[in-house]
Scaffold this motif. Structure first.
Motif, short mmCIF file in Angstrom:
data_model
loop_
_atom_site.label_atom_id
_atom_site.label_comp_id
_atom_site.label_asym_id
_atom_site.label_seq_id
_atom_site.Cartn_x
_atom_site.Cartn_y
_atom_site.Cartn_z
N MET A 1 0.81 -1.20 0.00
CA MET A 1 0.00 0.00 0.00
C MET A 1 0.85 1.26 0.00
SD MET A 1 -3.01 -1.11 -0.29
CE MET A 1 -3.84 0.47 -0.13
N SER A 2 2.05 1.17 0.58
CA SER A 2 2.93 2.35 0.58
C SER A 2 3.33 2.72 -0.84
CB SER A 2 4.18 2.07 1.43
OG SER A 2 4.92 1.00 0.88
N ARG A 3 3.47 1.71 -1.70
CA ARG A 3 3.80 1.98 -3.10
C ARG A 3 2.67 2.78 -3.77
NH1 ARG A 3 5.64 -2.93 -6.90
NH2 ARG A 3 7.36 -2.81 -5.42
N TYR A 4 1.41 2.41 -3.50
CA TYR A 4 0.30 3.15 -4.08
C TYR A 4 0.21 4.55 -3.49
CZ TYR A 4 -1.13 -1.44 -5.79
OH TYR A 4 -1.16 -2.66 -6.42
N GLY A 5 0.56 4.69 -2.20
CA GLY A 5 0.59 6.02 -1.60
C GLY A 5 1.61 6.92 -2.27
N ASP A 6 2.77 6.37 -2.58
CA ASP A 6 3.79 7.14 -3.30
C ASP A 6 3.29 7.57 -4.68
OD1 ASP A 6 5.50 6.83 -1.17
OD2 ASP A 6 6.56 5.10 -2.03
N LEU A 7 2.57 6.67 -5.34
CA LEU A 7 2.02 7.01 -6.65
C LEU A 7 1.04 8.17 -6.56
CD1 LEU A 7 1.30 3.56 -8.36
CD2 LEU A 7 2.80 5.36 -9.21
N LEU A 8 0.16 8.12 -5.59
CA LEU A 8 -0.87 9.16 -5.46
C LEU A 8 -0.27 10.50 -5.05
CD1 LEU A 8 -3.73 7.09 -3.79
CD2 LEU A 8 -3.65 7.96 -6.13
N ARG A 9 0.92 10.48 -4.45
CA ARG A 9 1.57 11.74 -4.09
C ARG A 9 2.37 12.33 -5.25
NH1 ARG A 9 1.96 9.07 0.96
NH2 ARG A 9 3.95 8.07 0.39
N ALA A 10 2.55 11.56 -6.33
CA ALA A 10 3.23 12.09 -7.51
C ALA A 10 2.39 13.22 -8.11
CB ALA A 10 3.45 10.98 -8.53
N PRO A 11 3.02 14.26 -8.62
CA PRO A 11 2.28 15.43 -9.12
C PRO A 11 1.24 15.06 -10.17
CG PRO A 11 4.63 15.90 -9.02
CD PRO A 11 4.48 14.44 -8.73
N GLY A 12 -0.01 15.40 -9.88
CA GLY A 12 -1.10 15.25 -10.84
C GLY A 12 -1.75 13.89 -10.89
N VAL A 13 -1.15 12.86 -10.28
CA VAL A 13 -1.68 11.51 -10.42
C VAL A 13 -3.04 11.37 -9.76
CG1 VAL A 13 -1.36 9.09 -9.77
CG2 VAL A 13 0.56 10.39 -10.73
N ALA A 14 -3.18 11.83 -8.53
CA ALA A 14 -4.47 11.72 -7.84
C ALA A 14 -5.55 12.49 -8.58
CB ALA A 14 -4.34 12.24 -6.40
N ARG A 15 -5.19 13.67 -9.10
CA ARG A 15 -6.17 14.49 -9.82
C ARG A 15 -6.64 13.81 -11.10
NH1 ARG A 15 -3.48 19.13 -10.25
NH2 ARG A 15 -2.34 18.42 -12.10
N ILE A 16 -5.69 13.31 -11.89
CA ILE A 16 -6.07 12.73 -13.17
C ILE A 16 -6.85 11.44 -12.98
CG2 ILE A 16 -4.06 11.26 -13.66
CD1 ILE A 16 -5.53 13.71 -16.18
N ILE A 17 -6.51 10.63 -11.97
CA ILE A 17 -7.26 9.42 -11.69
C ILE A 17 -8.69 9.76 -11.25
CG2 ILE A 17 -7.49 7.47 -10.10
CD1 ILE A 17 -4.53 7.06 -10.21
N SER A 18 -8.83 10.75 -10.37
CA SER A 18 -10.15 11.14 -9.89
C SER A 18 -11.02 11.69 -11.01
CB SER A 18 -10.02 12.20 -8.78
OG SER A 18 -9.28 11.70 -7.69
#
Length: 402
Positions: free
Chosen positions: A1-18
């Motif tokens: 899960m920490s790997r996915y947390g790192d992904l979501l903290r990458a610039p723009g990733v959480a926004r584009i997925i949402s």
């Protein structure tokens, strides 16, 4: 899960997925909404299946075409035009009272104009993260989209049964327009430029991993579409239980995607995942109530998102960046043709044999979906220790003679 947390903290990733999840939320609503709406008007699951099939055929034809257009006119222009036409088609299904053939025509137009959000976002991903993060990002994406299948059936069933089927379609329109506008406004959509492909349209299917993902995706989604129709038929259009069963199925897929997304992708990866899906759908034939059916679909769902993630990864690693949008368009086309055939076949079998006919159709699709990657496992690249990023586009550079 920490790997996915790192992904979501990458610039723009959480926004584009949402944003893309919101824009694609109607994908999980329209099949049920159209099924209930047309069946309520015609009193025939077969007629409803034909309308769903026409819509899916339109989406299938448009998939690689609109994806390729994004390399010519840009993502934002293509997404905006298709969004407007698709919303108008949904309004026509909701508010017009016409013969079945006219509903099929409206659904076909709406399918042809489905915004190519999925090919767009999967083309953007390799430009947002490093190569080591790309395969986990595909897994996160495949898992996150299960939120659509968790919430959308429940929302659709509740609105359709407690308010009206028209209201269910209108809510799907709101998600389409709102989510689509949000996705189009994302900086990444304007920042990433898809190079114009220099290959003839369809030539990307000569890449065996793309063809394997297209055929297997067709069979997997065909099985899913048949299950959806069978579940709705099992509990009747006035019951909310069908939405909860489909949501439990999606939760299992979400858990499976997050749990198995870190596993290296070897040449047997797709066959193994499809075998588990087949076992679960075969068990659904013998289910007799809410809990036994839910248990069977938990088995089917646990490797559903992981199977999709494998397809995305092997396609990405096998094509040039300029061909990624078209490649994902063809994969989407395969899935949508599967949805069309799965819905139509299940609809007629349900009319003839009851809901069990739909589960037989699902098991047949999934069974062949296991056989194909088993027989053609040599087409499946071994990505263990390999980069899943697209092949860079290269061109000759003119050099002045010295």
């Amino acid at each position: 899960m920490s790997r996915y947390g790192d992904l979501l903290r990458a610039p723009g990733v959480a926004r584009i997925i949402s944003a893309q999840l919101t824009a694609r939320f109607p994908n999980g609503m329209l099949s049920l909404a159209y099924l209930l709406h047309i069946e309520g008007i015609t009193d025939s699951y077969g007629s409803a299946g034909l309308v769903l099939a026409a819509t899916s055929v339109g989406q299938a034809v448009a998939g690689p075409l609109t994806s390729r257009w994004m390399g010519i006119w840009g993502m934002r222009r293509v997404l905006t035009l298709t969004l407007i036409v698709c919303a108008l088609s949904m309004a026509g299904i909701a508010f017009l009272t016409v013969p079945v053939w006219a509903y099929m025509l409206i659904g076909l137009v709406g399918g042809l104009a489905t915004p190519p959000v999925q090919p767009a976002v999967r083309t953007i991903y390799p430009k947002m993260v490093n190569s080591r993060q790309l395969t986990p990002l595909f897994s996160l994406d495949a898992s996150a989209q299960e939120i659509i299948w968790i919430a959308a059936p429940v929302v659709t069933t509740f609105i359709a049964t407690q308010v009206s089927t028209v209201a269910a379609i209108v809510v799907a329109m709101v998600f389409l327009v709102g989510g689509g506008a949000w996705f189009i406004a994302c900086p990444e959509v304007g920042r990433v430029r898809i190079p114009r492909s220099r290959r003839r349209m369809g030539l990307v299917l000569a890449r065996r991993p793309v063809l394997l993902a297209t055929i297997t995706g067709f069979l997997l989604v065909g099985a899913c579409a048949a299950v959806e129709a069978a579940v709705v038929s099992s509990f009747g259009e006035g019951s909310a239980q069908s939405g909860f069963v489909l949501a439990i199925w999606a939760v299992a897929s979400l858990i499976g995607g997050l749990s198995f997304g870190h596993i290296p992708v070897g040449p047997w990866a797709l066959a193994r995942r499809m075998f588990v899906v087949f076992v679960g759908m075969a068990l659904a034939i013998f289910a007799f109530d809410f809990w036994s059916l839910s248990a069977a679909l938990v088995v089917a769902g646990i490797t559903l998102a992981p199977a999709l993630a494998v397809m995305f990864a092997i396609v990405s690693a096998s094509v040039r960046f300029s061909d990624t949008a078209e490649a994902y368009g063809w994969v989407g086309t395969g899935q949508l043709i599967g949805a069309a055939l799965g819905s139509a076949v299940a609809g007629f079998l349900i009319d003839a044999q009851g809901s069990v006919g739909g589960f037989w159709a699902a098991a047949a699709f999934a069974g062949v979906g296991f056989i194909v990657p088993t027989v053609f496992r040599r087409w499946h690249p071994d990505l263990r220790g390999r980069d899943a990023s697209p092949i860079p586009d290269t061109e000759p550079i003119a050099v002045q003679p010295s």
